[in-house]
Design an enzyme around this catalytic site. Sequence first.
Site, PDB file in Angstrom:
ATOM      1  N   ASP A 127       0.771  -1.116   0.020  1.00 47.68           N
ATOM      2  CA  ASP A 127      -0.237  -0.258   0.030  1.00 47.68           C
ATOM      3  C   ASP A 127       0.724   1.371  -0.053  1.00 47.68           C
ATOM      4  O   ASP A 127       1.816   1.144   0.574  1.00 47.68           O
ATOM      5  CB  ASP A 127      -0.845   0.026   1.267  1.00 47.68           C
ATOM      6  CG  ASP A 127      -2.309   0.765   1.223  1.00 47.68           C
ATOM      7  OD1 ASP A 127      -3.341   0.067   0.911  1.00 47.68           O
ATOM      8  OD2 ASP A 127      -2.250   1.943   0.806  1.00 47.68           O
ATOM      9  N   CYS A 173     -20.273   0.499  -2.360  1.00 46.40           N
ATOM     10  CA  CYS A 173     -20.265  -0.102  -3.576  1.00 46.40           C
ATOM     11  C   CYS A 173     -21.345   0.414  -4.447  1.00 46.40           C
ATOM     12  O   CYS A 173     -21.471   0.965  -5.421  1.00 46.40           O
ATOM     13  CB  CYS A 173     -20.162  -1.416  -3.544  1.00 46.40           C
ATOM     14  SG  CYS A 173     -18.352  -1.987  -3.238  1.00 46.40           S
ATOM     15  N   ARG A 188     -18.865   4.658   4.352  1.00 48.50           N
ATOM     16  CA  ARG A 188     -18.881   5.609   3.094  1.00 48.50           C
ATOM     17  C   ARG A 188     -20.262   5.344   2.503  1.00 48.50           C
ATOM     18  O   ARG A 188     -20.954   4.412   2.500  1.00 48.50           O
ATOM     19  CB  ARG A 188     -17.940   4.768   2.156  1.00 48.50           C
ATOM     20  CG  ARG A 188     -16.491   5.048   2.694  1.00 48.50           C
ATOM     21  CD  ARG A 188     -15.384   4.342   1.365  1.00 48.50           C
ATOM     22  NE  ARG A 188     -15.602   2.782   1.924  1.00 48.50           N
ATOM     23  CZ  ARG A 188     -14.741   2.158   1.303  1.00 48.50           C
ATOM     24  NH1 ARG A 188     -13.934   2.308   0.336  1.00 48.50           N
ATOM     25  NH2 ARG A 188     -14.221   0.731   1.608  1.00 48.50           N
TER      26      ARG A 188
HETATM   27  P1  NAD Z   1     -10.331   0.855   0.010  1.00 50.14           P
HETATM   28  O1  NAD Z   1     -10.325   2.273   0.067  1.00 50.14           O
HETATM   29  O2  NAD Z   1     -10.675   0.374   1.382  1.00 50.14           O
HETATM   30  O3  NAD Z   1      -8.789   0.396  -0.049  1.00 50.14           O
HETATM   31  C1  NAD Z   1      -7.997   0.974  -1.069  1.00 50.14           C
HETATM   32  C2  NAD Z   1      -6.543   0.876  -0.645  1.00 50.14           C
HETATM   33  O4  NAD Z   1      -5.736   1.201  -1.864  1.00 50.14           O
HETATM   34  C3  NAD Z   1      -6.270   1.991   0.465  1.00 50.14           C
HETATM   35  O5  NAD Z   1      -5.682   1.356   1.599  1.00 50.14           O
HETATM   36  C4  NAD Z   1      -5.342   2.784  -0.422  1.00 50.14           C
HETATM   37  O6  NAD Z   1      -4.124   3.604   0.347  1.00 50.14           O
HETATM   38  C5  NAD Z   1      -4.480   1.978  -1.476  1.00 50.14           C
HETATM   39  N1  NAD Z   1      -4.050   2.540  -2.745  1.00 50.14           N
HETATM   40  C6  NAD Z   1      -4.209   3.747  -3.284  1.00 50.14           C
HETATM   41  N2  NAD Z   1      -3.507   3.736  -4.488  1.00 50.14           N
HETATM   42  C7  NAD Z   1      -2.666   3.154  -4.247  1.00 50.14           C
HETATM   43  C8  NAD Z   1      -1.457   2.898  -4.940  1.00 50.14           C
HETATM   44  N3  NAD Z   1      -1.264   3.327  -6.278  1.00 50.14           N
HETATM   45  N4  NAD Z   1      -0.444   1.783  -4.725  1.00 50.14           N
HETATM   46  C9  NAD Z   1      -0.731   0.973  -3.584  1.00 50.14           C
HETATM   47  N5  NAD Z   1      -1.902   1.243  -2.814  1.00 50.14           N
HETATM   48  C10 NAD Z   1      -2.704   2.119  -3.442  1.00 50.14           C
HETATM   49  O7  NAD Z   1     -11.087   0.127  -0.955  1.00 50.14           O
HETATM   50  P2  NAD Z   1     -12.084  -1.125  -1.075  1.00 50.14           P
HETATM   51  O8  NAD Z   1     -13.154  -1.001  -0.339  1.00 50.14           O
HETATM   52  O9  NAD Z   1     -11.262  -2.337  -0.718  1.00 50.14           O
HETATM   53  O10 NAD Z   1     -12.174  -1.247  -2.461  1.00 50.14           O
HETATM   54  C11 NAD Z   1     -11.164  -1.591  -3.585  1.00 50.14           C
HETATM   55  C12 NAD Z   1     -12.006  -2.133  -4.732  1.00 50.14           C
HETATM   56  O11 NAD Z   1     -12.784  -3.028  -4.665  1.00 50.14           O
HETATM   57  C13 NAD Z   1     -12.847  -0.777  -5.199  1.00 50.14           C
HETATM   58  O12 NAD Z   1     -13.114  -0.813  -6.843  1.00 50.14           O
HETATM   59  C14 NAD Z   1     -14.381  -1.301  -4.859  1.00 50.14           C
HETATM   60  O13 NAD Z   1     -15.269  -0.890  -5.599  1.00 50.14           O
HETATM   61  C15 NAD Z   1     -14.275  -2.729  -5.110  1.00 50.14           C
HETATM   62  N6  NAD Z   1     -14.865  -3.649  -4.008  1.00 50.14           N
HETATM   63  C16 NAD Z   1     -15.000  -3.319  -2.925  1.00 50.14           C
HETATM   64  C17 NAD Z   1     -15.848  -3.894  -2.013  1.00 50.14           C
HETATM   65  C18 NAD Z   1     -16.191  -3.688  -0.478  1.00 50.14           C
HETATM   66  O14 NAD Z   1     -17.042  -4.143   0.198  1.00 50.14           O
HETATM   67  N7  NAD Z   1     -15.586  -2.656  -0.093  1.00 50.14           N
HETATM   68  C19 NAD Z   1     -16.529  -5.079  -2.405  1.00 50.14           C
HETATM   69  C20 NAD Z   1     -16.438  -5.495  -3.679  1.00 50.14           C
HETATM   70  C21 NAD Z   1     -15.701  -4.762  -4.573  1.00 50.14           C
END
Ligand code: NAD
Length: 427
Positions: free
Chosen positions: A30, A258, A325
């Site tokens: 990260d 989402c 969120r």
């Molecule tokens: P999140 O915001 O919890 O985590 C994203 C992470 O990515 C953060 O820790 C951030 O610091 C890191 N990050 C950003 N840019 C970066 C880079 N260039 N290099 C390394 N790390 C980096 O996001 P999330 O909720 O886990 O969602 C991630 C994706 O999965 C989204 O597209 C979301 O739509 C999808 N998704 C989420 C869920 C859910 O329930 N949260 C379920 C299915 C799909």
Amino acid sequence: MIVTIVGVGYVGLVSSAVFSDFGNVVFGLDVDEKRIERLQRGEIPFYEPGLTELVKRNLREKRLRFTTSYKDAVSQSDIVFICVGTPPKENGEADVTYIFDAAKKMAKYLQEGAIVVLKSTAPPSTTDAITRLIRERTKRSFSVAACPEFLREGSAVSDYLAPDRVVFGVSDEKSKEMLFRLHQPIKGERVVLDPKGAMMVKYASNAFLASKISFANAIANLCDRVGTDVKPVLDGLGIDRRIGRSFLYPGVGYGGSCFPKDVLALISIAKKYRYDFTFLKVVHKMNEEQIPYFIEKAEKHLGTLKNKEIAILGLSFKPNTDDLREAPSIKIITKLQKKGAKVTAYDPVAMENAKKLLKDVKYAKNPFDAVEGKDALFLVTEWNQFHELDLPAMKKAMRYPLLLDGRNFYDPDTLKAIGFIYEGVGR
Ligand code: NAD
């Protein structure tokens, strides 16, 4: 296998923990240094049942390593997953900047033949863009695939291990074979298609589930006018296996990280291809109307909300998470405050996060403390423990016994027998 997971948020951290538990070496990577330092100490940055034990066990056994170094992680990995956020832009489009940043940063460290897998939810054209960005930065061969994620916060670990299906968007046999091998211990049917199709499965799934919620809200709003209880109506509808009972739950509408963003993103993807997705526009509009509908119900009983004291039970966008969120609670509290109401809130785990987002809210030690002397109680998140409240005592403690049930959680007759003025939707 050696795997890198880029972005250790909800999806990336659960992926890291599960794949390392299967015996793979996993680098959780990260850009957030503080998050990585905490994870190295075994501290989980958010509330998710079962995740702490899984992370700690694999940290101890040294299969799971957390890092901020693309060089250390990517240069050793057979597979690199992209799990970074795709938040909504002002115009509703998915912001893919973080994905592009990750692709650019990893490119020069990719091993010969590495597989880059998009797990973030992003427009179908994103895998082509990732391929281009990496191609411009390395001469080594690589493949790009898409494996969208369907976990639900609050039950993320069990969902990850036993989903209904695992979707593999691949363009070559080697990617398919490697990804099948990595996912071998995971249950669920396998769906294999191209990367663009895989992303369409993800958007279509979330859009459909959001549509079911808006449809249930429409039927409930109509039941309010017809004068019948929506619950048995939706039971009667959902027992039909062609329809299904899940997600037919009316209330204050969908929220979370989402559904709201993915519905808007799909509308804007459609627009790019000159397709007017009228159907989804209506789903979104209906969702936006549910909270004002509940506020009107409060005004019907209380008149003006100016200086009225309102208790909110539940802040997280759904139970078993501290994620706020797009939580309906935030919109409800903001709207109530705009109308001059004073808000006291209680949530089992999300109050610390709420303090960073909301102003002028009092936080209660427990549900009873929240309702004492209040003019209305608004149940916003259906935490299981709210089934066990001493409702007669709470009713006595309130100044005015109005209960707005934003999730149709309680039985109206029981509540009315206690002496509450009950307002759900379609009850
Ligand atoms: P999140 O915001 O919890 O985590 C994203 C992470 O990515 C953060 O820790 C951030 O610091 C890191 N990050 C950003 N840019 C970066 C880079 N260039 N290099 C390394 N790390 C980096 O996001 P999330 O909720 O886990 O969602 C991630 C994706 O999965 C989204 O597209 C979301 O739509 C999808 N998704 C989420 C869920 C859910 O329930 N949260 C379920 C299915 C799909």
